[in-house]
Design a protein around this motif. Structure first.
Motif, mmCIF file in Angstrom:
data_model
loop_
_atom_site.group_PDB
_atom_site.id
_atom_site.type_symbol
_atom_site.label_atom_id
_atom_site.label_comp_id
_atom_site.label_asym_id
_atom_site.label_seq_id
_atom_site.Cartn_x
_atom_site.Cartn_y
_atom_site.Cartn_z
ATOM 1 N N ASN A 10 -16.760 6.055 15.667
ATOM 2 C CA ASN A 10 -16.506 5.756 16.864
ATOM 3 C C ASN A 10 -17.153 7.356 17.680
ATOM 4 O OD1 ASN A 10 -16.542 3.223 16.607
ATOM 5 N ND2 ASN A 10 -13.857 3.541 16.677
ATOM 6 N N ASP A 27 -9.281 4.975 6.446
ATOM 7 C CA ASP A 27 -9.919 3.934 7.002
ATOM 8 C C ASP A 27 -9.327 4.374 8.728
ATOM 9 O OD1 ASP A 27 -11.105 3.597 4.252
ATOM 10 O OD2 ASP A 27 -9.368 2.022 4.277
ATOM 11 N N PHE A 28 -8.155 4.330 9.021
ATOM 12 C CA PHE A 28 -7.834 4.879 9.836
ATOM 13 C C PHE A 28 -8.343 6.264 11.089
ATOM 14 C CE2 PHE A 28 -5.228 6.283 13.595
ATOM 15 C CZ PHE A 28 -5.601 5.892 14.282
ATOM 16 N N SER A 73 -11.856 5.339 10.850
ATOM 17 C CA SER A 73 -13.475 5.006 11.626
ATOM 18 C C SER A 73 -12.714 5.418 13.120
ATOM 19 C CB SER A 73 -11.902 3.374 12.228
ATOM 20 O OG SER A 73 -11.929 2.308 13.506
ATOM 21 N N GLN A 74 -12.115 5.882 13.354
ATOM 22 C CA GLN A 74 -11.778 7.105 15.119
ATOM 23 C C GLN A 74 -12.987 8.209 14.651
ATOM 24 O OE1 GLN A 74 -9.207 6.104 17.056
ATOM 25 N NE2 GLN A 74 -8.962 4.703 16.110
ATOM 26 N N GLY A 131 -18.010 -0.280 18.875
ATOM 27 C CA GLY A 131 -17.443 0.205 17.095
ATOM 28 C C GLY A 131 -17.103 -0.323 16.513
ATOM 29 N N SER A 132 -16.337 0.413 15.577
ATOM 30 C CA SER A 132 -16.072 -0.048 14.097
ATOM 31 C C SER A 132 -14.183 -0.226 14.198
ATOM 32 C CB SER A 132 -16.390 1.484 12.985
ATOM 33 O OG SER A 132 -15.976 2.702 13.099
ATOM 34 N N ASN A 133 -13.800 -0.837 12.832
ATOM 35 C CA ASN A 133 -12.149 -0.600 12.944
ATOM 36 C C ASN A 133 -12.422 -0.326 11.477
ATOM 37 O OD1 ASN A 133 -12.517 -3.121 11.357
ATOM 38 N ND2 ASN A 133 -13.301 -3.430 13.317
ATOM 39 N N LYS A 134 -10.831 -0.330 10.965
ATOM 40 C CA LYS A 134 -10.310 -0.091 10.168
ATOM 41 C C LYS A 134 -10.984 -1.033 8.526
ATOM 42 C CE LYS A 134 -5.729 0.358 10.211
ATOM 43 N NZ LYS A 134 -4.311 0.207 10.084
ATOM 44 N N ARG A 135 -11.159 -2.274 9.142
ATOM 45 C CA ARG A 135 -11.926 -3.581 8.101
ATOM 46 C C ARG A 135 -13.042 -3.588 7.903
ATOM 47 N NH1 ARG A 135 -7.437 -4.965 10.745
ATOM 48 N NH2 ARG A 135 -8.706 -5.553 13.132
ATOM 49 N N ASN A 136 -13.571 -3.113 9.024
ATOM 50 C CA ASN A 136 -15.267 -2.254 9.584
ATOM 51 C C ASN A 136 -15.727 -1.014 9.880
ATOM 52 O OD1 ASN A 136 -18.200 -3.296 9.573
ATOM 53 N ND2 ASN A 136 -17.955 -4.644 11.265
#
Length: 207
Positions: free
Chosen positions: A35, A27-28, A31-32, A68-73
């Motif tokens: 982005n 997920d990390f 997300s990266q 941007g996105s993140n691990k939860r979204n």
């Protein structure tokens, strides 16, 4: 526009091929990568605006933004800020130009700014001049509504009127930006390289 970048369907297939450590970083890394792609899409859209319009203002170019996105979204959004989105919409969806006022301003005999556009300050100065008036004038080609300057008689030249700005109706937009198609091309070509880079970084820093 806005354009959402989400790759959950891709991740399901990718996750089957990962080691236990890589799976924890999935997920990390995703997300990266998302982005990274969102920034690429935004950059492509800005270049598209530059290529589509002659001398677009920085305000229009820089109206493209990224959430941007993140691990939860795991979803990033590339968007155009509201003011610019309103007048750029016809270049994506079709239709007539969105006018800043009640009429299209078509400058004739007047200096424009470095972007080839008429500034509000110029309009304000014209309205304050005693030799300038706004309204319709009957010409040999019919009534013309606009901003006119009274020109004094000179040697060999009679007094008359000079049209500075002509008022017109909103015209159909002929150019197209193609936000969606351009974004899809960037995402299709860039997803795997972006994910591979992000996963490599995630594994290198994993504890």
């Amino acid at each position: 526009m806005p354009i959402e970048i989400s790759v959950r369907s891709n991740l399901k297939q990718v996750s089957k091929q990962l080691s236990a450590l890589a799976y924890k970083q999935l997920d990390f890394a995703a997300s990266q990568a998302i982005n990274d792609l969102a920034k690429q899409v935004a950059a492509a859209e800005k270049e598209n605006i530059k290529a589509t319009f002659e001398k677009p203002k920085p305000f229009t170019i820089n109206a493209v933004g990224v959430k941007g996105s993140n691990k939860r979204n795991l979803t990033a959004v590339v968007f155009v800020r509201p003011v610019a989105a309103k007048y750029l919409a016809p270049y994506e969806e079709g239709g007539a130009h969105k006018l800043p006022g009640r009429a299209l301003l078509n400058p004739k005999n007047i200096r424009l700014d470095q972007y080839g556009q008429l500034t509000r300050a110029t309009l304000a100065r014209l309205k304050a001049r005693s030799d300038v008036f706004i309204g319709p004038v009957n010409t040999k080609n019919g009534a013309v509504n606009g901003v006119w300057q009274r020109v004094r008689a000179r040697r060999g030249q009679p007094a008359g009127l000079k049209l500075l700005i002509r008022f017109g109706d909103a015209l159909p937009v002929k150019k197209r930006l193609g936000y969606g198609d351009r974004a899809r091309d960037v995402i299709d070509a860039g997803w795997k390289p972006a994910f591979d880079r992000a996963m490599a970084r995630a594994l290198a820093t994993a504890r």
